[in-house]
Design an enzyme around this catalytic site. Structure first.
Site, PDB file in Angstrom:
ATOM      1  N   GLU A  13      19.695   9.632  -1.519  1.00  0.00           N
ATOM      2  CA  GLU A  13      19.738   8.187  -1.337  1.00  0.00           C
ATOM      3  C   GLU A  13      21.159   7.622  -1.388  1.00  0.00           C
ATOM      4  OE1 GLU A  13      16.125   6.142  -3.239  1.00  0.00           O
ATOM      5  OE2 GLU A  13      16.323   7.996  -4.400  1.00  0.00           O
ATOM      6  N   LYS A 149       5.001  14.986  -2.448  1.00  0.00           N
ATOM      7  CA  LYS A 149       6.296  14.335  -2.654  1.00  0.00           C
ATOM      8  C   LYS A 149       7.110  15.074  -3.713  1.00  0.00           C
ATOM      9  CE  LYS A 149       4.105  10.552  -3.819  1.00  0.00           C
ATOM     10  NZ  LYS A 149       3.776   9.169  -4.271  1.00  0.00           N
ATOM     11  N   SER A 155      12.897   6.487  -1.859  1.00  0.00           N
ATOM     12  CA  SER A 155      13.115   6.186  -0.446  1.00  0.00           C
ATOM     13  C   SER A 155      12.229   7.026   0.475  1.00  0.00           C
ATOM     14  CB  SER A 155      14.592   6.370  -0.049  1.00  0.00           C
ATOM     15  OG  SER A 155      15.402   5.435  -0.718  1.00  0.00           O
ATOM     16  N   GLU A 185      -0.812  14.245  -4.386  1.00  0.00           N
ATOM     17  CA  GLU A 185      -1.632  13.123  -4.847  1.00  0.00           C
ATOM     18  C   GLU A 185      -2.662  12.728  -3.797  1.00  0.00           C
ATOM     19  OE1 GLU A 185       1.503  10.976  -7.859  1.00  0.00           O
ATOM     20  OE2 GLU A 185       1.321  10.173  -5.827  1.00  0.00           O
ATOM     21  N   LEU A 189      -6.531   4.689   0.118  1.00  0.00           N
ATOM     22  CA  LEU A 189      -6.729   3.743   1.203  1.00  0.00           C
ATOM     23  C   LEU A 189      -6.825   2.338   0.626  1.00  0.00           C
ATOM     24  CD1 LEU A 189      -9.331   5.694   3.365  1.00  0.00           C
ATOM     25  CD2 LEU A 189      -6.848   5.546   3.683  1.00  0.00           C
ATOM     26  N   ASP A 269       5.182  -0.381  -8.079  1.00  0.00           N
ATOM     27  CA  ASP A 269       4.437  -0.293  -6.825  1.00  0.00           C
ATOM     28  C   ASP A 269       2.983   0.084  -7.101  1.00  0.00           C
ATOM     29  OD1 ASP A 269       6.958  -0.685  -5.793  1.00  0.00           O
ATOM     30  OD2 ASP A 269       7.239   1.392  -5.158  1.00  0.00           O
ATOM     31  N   ASN A 281       1.396   3.343  -8.411  1.00  0.00           N
ATOM     32  CA  ASN A 281       1.914   4.470  -7.647  1.00  0.00           C
ATOM     33  C   ASN A 281       3.199   4.993  -8.277  1.00  0.00           C
ATOM     34  OD1 ASN A 281       2.278   6.362  -5.566  1.00  0.00           O
ATOM     35  ND2 ASN A 281       3.573   4.926  -4.420  1.00  0.00           N
ATOM     36  N   SER A 293      16.240  -6.054   0.840  1.00  0.00           N
ATOM     37  CA  SER A 293      15.344  -5.177   0.087  1.00  0.00           C
ATOM     38  C   SER A 293      14.179  -5.950  -0.526  1.00  0.00           C
ATOM     39  CB  SER A 293      16.115  -4.451  -1.016  1.00  0.00           C
ATOM     40  OG  SER A 293      17.100  -3.598  -0.470  1.00  0.00           O
TER      41      SER A 293
END
Length: 319
Positions: A13, A149, A155, A185, A189, A269, A281, A293
């Protein structure tokens, strides 16, 4: 005040951090302070030299570690600044380290009764043995599609959606290049909702109006391309939420901030399924901070300009 802004770093990042740092430096100048940018290159070296950087930092009133990912958002730079006894913006060593470790974050939140995205962690030999990963998925009750992930970072770098064994194997291998632990994970939805948490100089902690993400429909999910390179991604703030849900998300975001021991700022988030309970999350203890941002956008909806938010961060850190 003299305010140092540390930016860059060796994480993926790096460029995002530079953009955040430049935006912050401009705001500091507009506020009438002296902005002193200090850049760490992509190999982890201080452009001004480490000894010179230490002297500059010690001569400043406050430092803003505007860094994202490993080496900056993981407690490393915070520990460095603590050793130098320099006031800085944001969370300390422990909260920063925990916040960047997605598995540890969720383990702590789960232990406090806060719902999180269901998933498993893969390390060591599990990363090379897809069959072992499949067995762990089954044991945890996870089904395709899943998201893979890196265990730390942001990012959406290294994040992929897996729909079968082949795509799962490739996704795990790609994520493992960026981190020694990989999370798998369950796909959630529903709506993606972000909350910006800010600490004020008097110690009060509050949130701005929520933001809803509508990713570029041409992208498979809210990936790095949708975040930074697409004009089709939309951020809706304030998010259209029923009062009860808005209140619940606000309370949970503040609880996450406090449970993890955060300070200064954070972005929490959420996923909000259409027929289920909201789940956390992840948390970003120093979220993206360009004027475009999500974090500054949310505070703009609360009537605080970009410079207002930077001013609050500086004053809170100095206090």
């Amino acid at each position: 005040m003299k305010v140092a802004i540390v930016m860059g770093g060796a994480s993926p990042e790096h460029k995002v951090s530079l953009a955040s740092g430049r935006g912050i430096a401009k705001a500091i100048s507009l506020l009438g302070h002296t902005a002193i940018p200090l850049v760490i290159d992509a190999d982890g070296n201080w452009i001004d030299g480490q000894h010179e950087a230490i002297e500059i930092l010690q001569a400043c009133d406050v430092t803003i570690p505007a860094m994202h990912g490993e080496g900056g958002e993981d407690g490393t730079i915070q520990g460095f600044l603590d050793q130098l006894k320099i006031p800085y913006v944001g969370s300390g060593v422990a909260a920063s380290a925990v916040g960047l470790d997605k598995h540890l974050t969720k383990a702590i939140l789960r232990a406090h009764g806060i719902a999180v995205t269901p998933g498993i962690r893969l390390t060591g030999s599990d990363l090379a043995e897809t069959e072992s990963a499949i067995q762990k998925l089954k044991a945890a009750g996870l089904e395709f599609p899943v998201f893979v992930k890196p265990g730390n970072g942001g990012s959406s770098f290294g994040v992929a959606r897996a729909t079968d064994l082949a795509t799962l194997s490739h996704a795990i291998a790609d994520a493992a290049v960026l981190a020694p632990q990989v999370l798998v994970e369950q796909e959630m939805l529903g709506r993606e909702i972000d909350l910006a948490v800010l600490q004020f100089p008097d110690g009060r902690v509050d949130t701005a109006p929520a933001l809803e993400i509508h990713p570029d429909p041409e992208q498979p999910f809210f990936n790095a391309t949708a975040k930074y390179d697409s004009s089709a991604t939309r951020f809706v703030v304030p998010a259209p939420l029923e009062p009860a849900l808005a209140g619940r998300l606000r309370r949970t975001a503040i609880e996450v901030f406090e449970v993890l021991g955060c300070a200064g700022l954070a972005r929490v988030d959420f996923f909000v399924p259409a027929d289920g309970e909201p789940v956390v999350n992840e948390i970003n203890t120093f979220p993206g901070f360009t004027p475009a941002s999500q974090f500054p956008r949310m505070w703009a909806a609360a009537g605080m300009s970009y410079t207002d938010v930077v001013d609050t961060l500086i004053r809170t850190a100095a206090k």
